[in-house]
Design a protein around this motif. Structure first.
Motif, PDB file in Angstrom:
ATOM      1  N   TYR A  20      -0.999   2.087   7.310  1.00 53.45           N
ATOM      2  CA  TYR A  20       0.251   2.849   7.221  1.00 53.45           C
ATOM      3  C   TYR A  20       0.983   2.446   5.953  1.00 53.45           C
ATOM      4  O   TYR A  20       1.071   1.251   5.611  1.00 53.45           O
ATOM      5  N   VAL A  21       1.511   3.440   5.243  1.00 53.91           N
ATOM      6  CA  VAL A  21       2.374   3.234   4.079  1.00 53.91           C
ATOM      7  C   VAL A  21       3.527   4.221   4.209  1.00 53.91           C
ATOM      8  O   VAL A  21       3.306   5.439   4.252  1.00 53.91           O
ATOM      9  N   GLY A  22       4.753   3.716   4.294  1.00 51.68           N
ATOM     10  CA  GLY A  22       5.912   4.590   4.450  1.00 51.68           C
ATOM     11  C   GLY A  22       7.184   3.798   4.633  1.00 51.68           C
ATOM     12  O   GLY A  22       7.205   2.567   4.532  1.00 51.68           O
ATOM     13  N   LYS A  23       8.258   4.532   4.939  1.00 54.11           N
ATOM     14  CA  LYS A  23       9.575   3.916   5.056  1.00 54.11           C
ATOM     15  C   LYS A  23       9.947   3.542   6.484  1.00 54.11           C
ATOM     16  O   LYS A  23      10.957   2.883   6.696  1.00 54.11           O
ATOM     17  N   GLU A  24       9.160   4.007   7.483  1.00 54.33           N
ATOM     18  CA  GLU A  24       9.497   3.715   8.869  1.00 54.33           C
ATOM     19  C   GLU A  24       9.248   2.242   9.184  1.00 54.33           C
ATOM     20  O   GLU A  24       8.425   1.582   8.553  1.00 54.33           O
ATOM     21  N   THR A  25       9.971   1.752  10.186  1.00 51.77           N
ATOM     22  CA  THR A  25       9.804   0.361  10.626  1.00 51.77           C
ATOM     23  C   THR A  25       9.186   0.281  12.020  1.00 51.77           C
ATOM     24  O   THR A  25       9.270  -0.757  12.670  1.00 51.77           O
ATOM     25  N   LEU A  26       8.604   1.380  12.473  1.00 51.48           N
ATOM     26  CA  LEU A  26       7.916   1.420  13.763  1.00 51.48           C
ATOM     27  C   LEU A  26       6.678   2.282  13.588  1.00 51.48           C
ATOM     28  O   LEU A  26       6.765   3.405  13.100  1.00 51.48           O
TER      29      LEU A  26
END
Length: 783
Positions: free
Chosen positions: A563-569
């Motif tokens: 996963y690569v992104g801005k979410e923290t879950l």
């Protein structure tokens, strides 16, 4: 500690502190100033009190004065009808014993009740009610006595100056609140350790009356042990007659006078025994203890309801000390009680334990203060560094501008010199030609003047050629300047000026993000999926553009980005069952990638729990029983998949045939997610299945029928599916009888449980089953 020993009303050290129901403390004299009473109660006041509040006392009435709202307040007004008061203090006309031992808060001299508009304010900001002078023609003691009539129907209350909770006063008034003698002792020790009390006078070596309205007060002649009040002879006759309720009180000699040095350092010396502006009385017990400098043992507190008895037990229900009479005849008779000493030790232990936690927090607070002080020092140092850096940067800009200025001036100088040289060269060249042409012209004129034809003709041809050549030298442009006097140089300073005007500090230094913190309480597994949650540490100043979540292969292999992104879950599906995965996360921004977090270990389920997937099934499929039971609305075969996906391991599930009509051919097996869903399972290359009727079964893949086996299904039959991805085999069981197995070698990827059926069949799915071990080793058949 001094702040803990100060009254929230007056801002001074506690004097005769009482404990309010909210557990806060207040000085007894201050409590008189903040105790109020509802005006509605005035209509129930006895007529003598209304007279004393309105038009003053009747002439010649010698009212029995009221004691203050301490231990002696209630009894001071009971049964005083036989005294010289003439009936104003409970025992006069219409009086009686109903109002014995009751306290009035309406005394304008004692309680400060005279107006509902606060006009005074304590040092701590708590408003108190103003004192109202005694009615004209009467003494302060008489006014206090008139205010001490019975008020059984009145409503009195006191509001805590700290938490602002109100507490109603019973018939005993402020006497109903317990004295905090422990706090008194601590205040005394604190004052003794601090030195001489402010305002203490060495001359004050005798105890004085606490109820005198004379100036100065008379020396005390007696002390009531129950009321704990010092009286002079006159005040003892007026306020504490030896009859009625006071007949059982014990009057003793006042405490011995302190030594001069002790009088100066005692916490409650004789000087403090003087009455305050509100008529407040001071504790003679405290005076005695302070007079001896703390050498005399403190007097044991007595029960406020049974004043001759000391506390001996502790009422657990009421959370208060009680005497033995309270247990025998009082309201604590049926309450749970424990020995006072045992509860004392228990509560001391609880307080000590609580203090350990506070001590730890205090230690952390001290360390935090050290950290803040270090931050202050770092701010100072960093501020100086930044100032020096700013000056250096601006100086560098000025130096760079100066150097550029010199370069530009050099260019201008070179251009000017070049232009000057070009003009001077042209001037010299033109001057030379002009001189030559002028000389030739003068020579030719002289030749023309000669009258010798033969001599003229001898040179005329050559001379004509020279004149023509000289004329040809003045071609077009020869008499035009080669350079202009204007300078074709323009300095574009506008971008630089804009840059200077926009020169400012960036908001922060852009550094790589810190280590993310995994929120373990939110990390979990379900079937073959894992969910991870993380957050950035508090006070993070570095910007975060996103996160990179990495997971290993479940067998201790290399990490890979999932996963690569801005979410923290993030939830990752399609993992292996009965496998242990390691996960970690890191943050990144424009400056780079930050460090990895701690590695979290997650264990997937041993067996698969799944249902039919309503999103992947054909529209003719009908699901019920929480998506565990499937049937179809069409006579054609339709496909539905399960919610689980398998890529590794051994898995087993069963399907129970609930309905079987007209000998249909349901098919059971596994398939890819892209399987064709409007025909029998196994007819394309995306499914591997066993289709069965009521007599026999076949294995089918790519519409190829193999492994015919006797034995069919009927209503109530159970079909088991055993998927072994380690050996790439698919085995079927009908009512425990093995049908197969069938190998599908060299096939990798993700497989999902699958089923095809028509409207004549209904099956129910059973999952979460252990792999059967009593069925023997299956034999491989052809493809």
């Amino acid at each position: 500690m001094e702040e803990e020993l100060k009254c929230p009303v007056c801002g001074s050290l506690f004097r005769e502190p009482i404990i309010l129901p909210c557990s806060h403390n207040v000085c007894l004299p201050c409590a008189r100033t903040i105790a109020v009473q509802t005006p509605d109660g005035e209509q129930h006041l006895p007529q003598p009190l209304l007279l004393s509040r309105g038009s003053g006392l009747p002439a010649g009435a010698a009212a029995a004065p009221s004691l203050e709202h301490d231990a002696a307040a209630g009894p001071a007004c009971s049964g005083a009808g036989g005294s010289a008061a003439g009936g104003l203090c409970g025992g006069g006309a219409g009086g009686g014993g109903d109002h014995a031992d009751k306290l009035s808060l309406y005394s304008e001299t004692d309680s400060g009740y005279g107006s509902y508009t606060p006009s005074l304010k304590s040092p701590n900001g708590v408003r108190v009610l103003p004192m109202v002078p005694a009615p004209p023609g009467s003494s302060a003691a008489a006014a206090r006595g008139a205010a001490c009539s019975s008020l059984s129907s009145s409503s009195s209350s006191i509001t805590c100056p700290q938490c602002h909770r109100s507490a109603s006063l019973d018939h005993r008034g402020l006497r109903g609140f317990q004295r905090n003698r422990l706090l008194e002792a601590i205040v005394q020790r604190y004052q003794q350790g601090r030195g001489a009390m402010p305002g203490a006078s060495a001359a004050a070596v005798v105890a004085i009356c606490q109820l005198c309205d004379r100036t100065p007060p008379e020396p005390a002649a007696t002390l009531c042990e129950q009321c704990d009040v010092l009286y002079c002879a006159a005040c003892q006759l007026k306020c504490h007659p030896s009859r009625g309720p006071f007949a059982k009180h014990r009057l003793v000699q006042p405490p011995p006078p302190p030594a001069p040095a002790e009088a100066a350092s005692g916490p409650t010396g004789a000087a403090q025994g003087a009455p305050s502006g509100g008529g407040g009385c001071k504790s003679p017990g405290g005076a005695g203890a302070g007079a001896t400098g703390g050498s005399t043992a403190r007097k044991f507190p007595t029960c406020p309801e049974h004043e001759m008895e000391n506390y001996s037990m502790y009422c657990v229900s009421c959370r208060t000390p009680v005497c033995y009479l309270c247990l025998e005849e009082g309201r604590h008779a049926k309450h749970e009680v424990k020995p006072l000493g045992a509860m004392w030790k228990q509560h001391k232990a609880q307080l000590s334990q609580a203090l350990n936690g506070v001590s730890d927090k205090a230690k952390e607070a001290k360390e935090f203060l050290v950290q803040l002080k270090n931050i202050l020092q770092q701010i100072q140092e960093n501020g100086l560094d930044y100032e020096a850096c700013l000056v250096a940067q601006c100086d560098a800009l000025v130096d760079a501008l100066t150097r550029q200025k010199a370069k530009l001036l050099t260019k201008v100088t070179k251009e000017r010199e070049h232009k000057l040289k070009m003009v001077w060269d042209q001037i010299n060249h033109c001057t030379l030609k002009l001189r030559q042409s002028t000389g030739l012209m003068e020579y030719c004129l002289e030749v023309i003047k000669e009258n010798d034809p033969s001599g003229f003709l001898q040179i005329s041809d050559a001379l004509i050629k020279r004149v023509q050549v000289s004329q040809e030298q003045w071609v077009k442009g020869a008499l035009e300047p080669k350079v202009s006097a204007e300078f074709d140089l323009t300095l574009d300073s506008e971008p630089l000026l804009q840059a200077i005007h926009q020169l400012d500090f960036i908001q922060m230094k852009c550094r790589v993000p810190p280590v993310p913190l995994l929120q373990l309480e939110k990390c979990c597994t379900r079937n073959n999926s894992v969910t991870l949650a993380w957050r950035m540490p508090p006070f993070t100043h570095s910007p975060v553009d996103g996160y990179i979540l990495e997971l290993d292969d479940g067998a201790g292999g290399q990490f890979r980005e999932v996963y690569v992104g801005k979410e923290t879950l993030c939830t990752i599906d399609g993992l292996h069952f009965n496998s242990t995965y390691n996960a970690r996360v890191k943050a990144f921004n424009s400056s780079g990638v930050g460090p990895y977090s701690k590695t979290v270990v997650l264990q997937t389920s041993d067996v698969a729990w799944f249902t039919f997937d309503p999103n992947s099934g054909h529209r003719d499929i009908i699901l019920s029983n929480d998506n565990q039971t499937a049937t179809c609305s069409s006579y054609d075969d339709r496909v539905v998949l399960g919610t689980a996906a398998f890529s590794k391991g051994v898995h087993y599930w069963e399907l129970h045939v609930d309905r079987y009509d007209n000998h249909p051919d349901p098919a059971f097996g596994v398939a890819r997610a892209s399987v064709v869903k409007d025909m029998m399972l196994g007819k394309d290359d995306k499914a591997w299945a066993m289709y069965v009727d009521n007599n026999r079964s076949w294995f089918m893949h790519c519409n190829s029928h193999t492994n015919r086996t006797e034995g069919g299904v009927c209503k109530g039959a159970t079909v088991g599916v055993l998927l072994d991805l380690n050996k790439h085999t698919l085995t079927f069981f009908i009512n425990g009888q093995q049908q197969g197995p069938t190998a599908f070698s060299h096939v990798d990827g993700v497989f999902m449980p699958a089923l095809s059926l028509n409207r004549n069949v209904q099956v129910t799915l059973h999952t979460g089953l252990e792999v059967p071990t009593n069925l023997g080793r299956p034999k491989l058949s052809g493809n």
